[in-house]
Design a protein around this motif. Structure first.
Motif, PDB file in Angstrom:
ATOM      1  N   GLU A 278       0.828  -1.197   0.000  1.00 16.38           N
ATOM      2  CA  GLU A 278       0.000   0.000   0.000  1.00 16.38           C
ATOM      3  C   GLU A 278       0.867   1.254   0.000  1.00 16.38           C
ATOM      4  O   GLU A 278       0.534   2.251  -0.642  1.00 16.38           O
ATOM      5  N   LEU A 279       2.005   1.208   0.703  1.00 17.27           N
ATOM      6  CA  LEU A 279       2.915   2.347   0.710  1.00 17.27           C
ATOM      7  C   LEU A 279       3.419   2.640  -0.707  1.00 17.27           C
ATOM      8  O   LEU A 279       3.479   3.799  -1.129  1.00 17.27           O
ATOM      9  N   VAL A 280       3.750   1.607  -1.449  1.00 20.37           N
ATOM     10  CA  VAL A 280       4.184   1.794  -2.845  1.00 20.37           C
ATOM     11  C   VAL A 280       3.067   2.460  -3.648  1.00 20.37           C
ATOM     12  O   VAL A 280       3.317   3.386  -4.431  1.00 20.37           O
ATOM     13  N   SER A 281       1.842   2.030  -3.423  1.00 16.40           N
ATOM     14  CA  SER A 281       0.704   2.619  -4.127  1.00 16.40           C
ATOM     15  C   SER A 281       0.523   4.089  -3.764  1.00 16.40           C
ATOM     16  O   SER A 281       0.278   4.936  -4.642  1.00 16.40           O
TER      17      SER A 281
ATOM     18  N   SER B  61      -3.710  15.112  -1.211  1.00 19.28           N
ATOM     19  CA  SER B  61      -2.270  14.889  -1.086  1.00 19.28           C
ATOM     20  C   SER B  61      -1.854  14.785   0.374  1.00 19.28           C
ATOM     21  O   SER B  61      -1.043  13.935   0.744  1.00 19.28           O
ATOM     22  N   LEU B  62      -2.403  15.651   1.214  1.00 18.29           N
ATOM     23  CA  LEU B  62      -2.089  15.592   2.642  1.00 18.29           C
ATOM     24  C   LEU B  62      -2.568  14.282   3.259  1.00 18.29           C
ATOM     25  O   LEU B  62      -1.864  13.669   4.071  1.00 18.29           O
ATOM     26  N   ALA B  63      -3.762  13.845   2.884  1.00 21.12           N
ATOM     27  CA  ALA B  63      -4.286  12.579   3.404  1.00 21.12           C
ATOM     28  C   ALA B  63      -3.412  11.410   2.949  1.00 21.12           C
ATOM     29  O   ALA B  63      -3.125  10.497   3.737  1.00 21.12           O
ATOM     30  N   LEU B  64      -2.988  11.448   1.696  1.00 19.37           N
ATOM     31  CA  LEU B  64      -2.096  10.400   1.195  1.00 19.37           C
ATOM     32  C   LEU B  64      -0.765  10.414   1.938  1.00 19.37           C
ATOM     33  O   LEU B  64      -0.231   9.365   2.302  1.00 19.37           O
ATOM     34  N   TRP B  65      -0.224  11.600   2.159  1.00 20.22           N
ATOM     35  CA  TRP B  65       1.045  11.733   2.875  1.00 20.22           C
ATOM     36  C   TRP B  65       0.924  11.151   4.290  1.00 20.22           C
ATOM     37  O   TRP B  65       1.776  10.384   4.730  1.00 20.22           O
ATOM     38  N   GLU B  66      -0.157  11.492   4.990  1.00 22.16           N
ATOM     39  CA  GLU B  66      -0.364  10.983   6.343  1.00 22.16           C
ATOM     40  C   GLU B  66      -0.511   9.460   6.335  1.00 22.16           C
ATOM     41  O   GLU B  66       0.028   8.771   7.207  1.00 22.16           O
TER      42      GLU B  66
ATOM     43  N   THR C 222       3.259   6.146  -5.436  1.00 20.54           N
ATOM     44  CA  THR C 222       2.979   6.256  -6.866  1.00 20.54           C
ATOM     45  C   THR C 222       1.913   7.315  -7.129  1.00 20.54           C
ATOM     46  O   THR C 222       2.052   8.134  -8.044  1.00 20.54           O
ATOM     47  N   ARG C 223       0.858   7.313  -6.317  1.00 19.41           N
ATOM     48  CA  ARG C 223      -0.213   8.298  -6.487  1.00 19.41           C
ATOM     49  C   ARG C 223       0.287   9.707  -6.213  1.00 19.41           C
ATOM     50  O   ARG C 223      -0.074  10.644  -6.923  1.00 19.41           O
ATOM     51  N   LEU C 224       1.122   9.864  -5.188  1.00 19.48           N
ATOM     52  CA  LEU C 224       1.668  11.189  -4.891  1.00 19.48           C
ATOM     53  C   LEU C 224       2.587  11.674  -6.008  1.00 19.48           C
ATOM     54  O   LEU C 224       2.544  12.835  -6.394  1.00 19.48           O
ATOM     55  N   GLU C 225       3.417  10.778  -6.510  1.00 19.50           N
ATOM     56  CA  GLU C 225       4.343  11.152  -7.576  1.00 19.50           C
ATOM     57  C   GLU C 225       3.622  11.500  -8.870  1.00 19.50           C
ATOM     58  O   GLU C 225       4.102  12.317  -9.648  1.00 19.50           O
ATOM     59  N   ALA C 226       2.469  10.879  -9.103  1.00 22.35           N
ATOM     60  CA  ALA C 226       1.710  11.141 -10.326  1.00 22.35           C
ATOM     61  C   ALA C 226       1.118  12.547 -10.325  1.00 22.35           C
ATOM     62  O   ALA C 226       0.872  13.124 -11.391  1.00 22.35           O
ATOM     63  N   GLY C 227       0.899  13.097  -9.137  1.00 27.00           N
ATOM     64  CA  GLY C 227       0.315  14.432  -9.046  1.00 27.00           C
ATOM     65  C   GLY C 227      -1.159  14.411  -9.394  1.00 27.00           C
ATOM     66  O   GLY C 227      -1.770  13.362  -9.558  1.00 27.00           O
ATOM     67  N   GLY C 228      -1.723  15.586  -9.508  1.00 26.19           N
ATOM     68  CA  GLY C 228      -3.121  15.694  -9.902  1.00 26.19           C
ATOM     69  C   GLY C 228      -4.104  15.657  -8.755  1.00 26.19           C
ATOM     70  O   GLY C 228      -5.279  15.958  -8.938  1.00 26.19           O
ATOM     71  N   ALA C 229      -3.652  15.291  -7.559  1.00 31.22           N
ATOM     72  CA  ALA C 229      -4.556  15.252  -6.415  1.00 31.22           C
ATOM     73  C   ALA C 229      -4.662  16.652  -5.823  1.00 31.22           C
ATOM     74  O   ALA C 229      -3.747  17.474  -5.942  1.00 31.22           O
ATOM     75  N   SER C 230      -5.786  16.914  -5.195  1.00 33.07           N
ATOM     76  CA  SER C 230      -5.945  18.196  -4.516  1.00 33.07           C
ATOM     77  C   SER C 230      -5.000  18.254  -3.319  1.00 33.07           C
ATOM     78  O   SER C 230      -4.435  17.236  -2.910  1.00 33.07           O
TER      79      SER C 230
END
Length: 77
Positions: free
Chosen positions: A22-25, A40-45, A28-36
């Motif tokens: 899940e961490l890899v996922s 992004s903060l929720a993904l980072w946490e 990957t999502r953070l690196e792809a960008g495009g999130a609000s």
């Protein structure tokens, strides 16, 4: 402060492999960008929690290896 106590229950229950995957996922999502910013903060946490879980598994494995080595070196040949 005990970091393990602060982990979400679902993360705390994960195996090393589940948390790593899940961490890899998340990365990957953070690196792809495009999130609000909020997403992004929720993904980072979430990624921080997952990384903490992985580290806890690795520390446990390290301690088990050290204990096994110590037991082996203490036993007579």
């Amino acid at each position: 402060m005990n970091e393990a106590a602060a982990l979400p229950a679902d993360v705390e229950a994960m195996t090393y492999e589940q948390a790593r995957d899940e961490l890899v996922s998340v990365v990957t999502r953070l690196e792809a960008g495009g999130a609000s910013l909020e997403e992004s903060l929720a993904l980072w946490e979430r990624g921080e929690a997952l990384a903490t879980r992985c580290e806890s598994w690795l520390e446990g494995a390290r301690a088990r290896l050290e204990a096994a080595r110590a037991a082996r070196s203490d036993s007579p040949d």
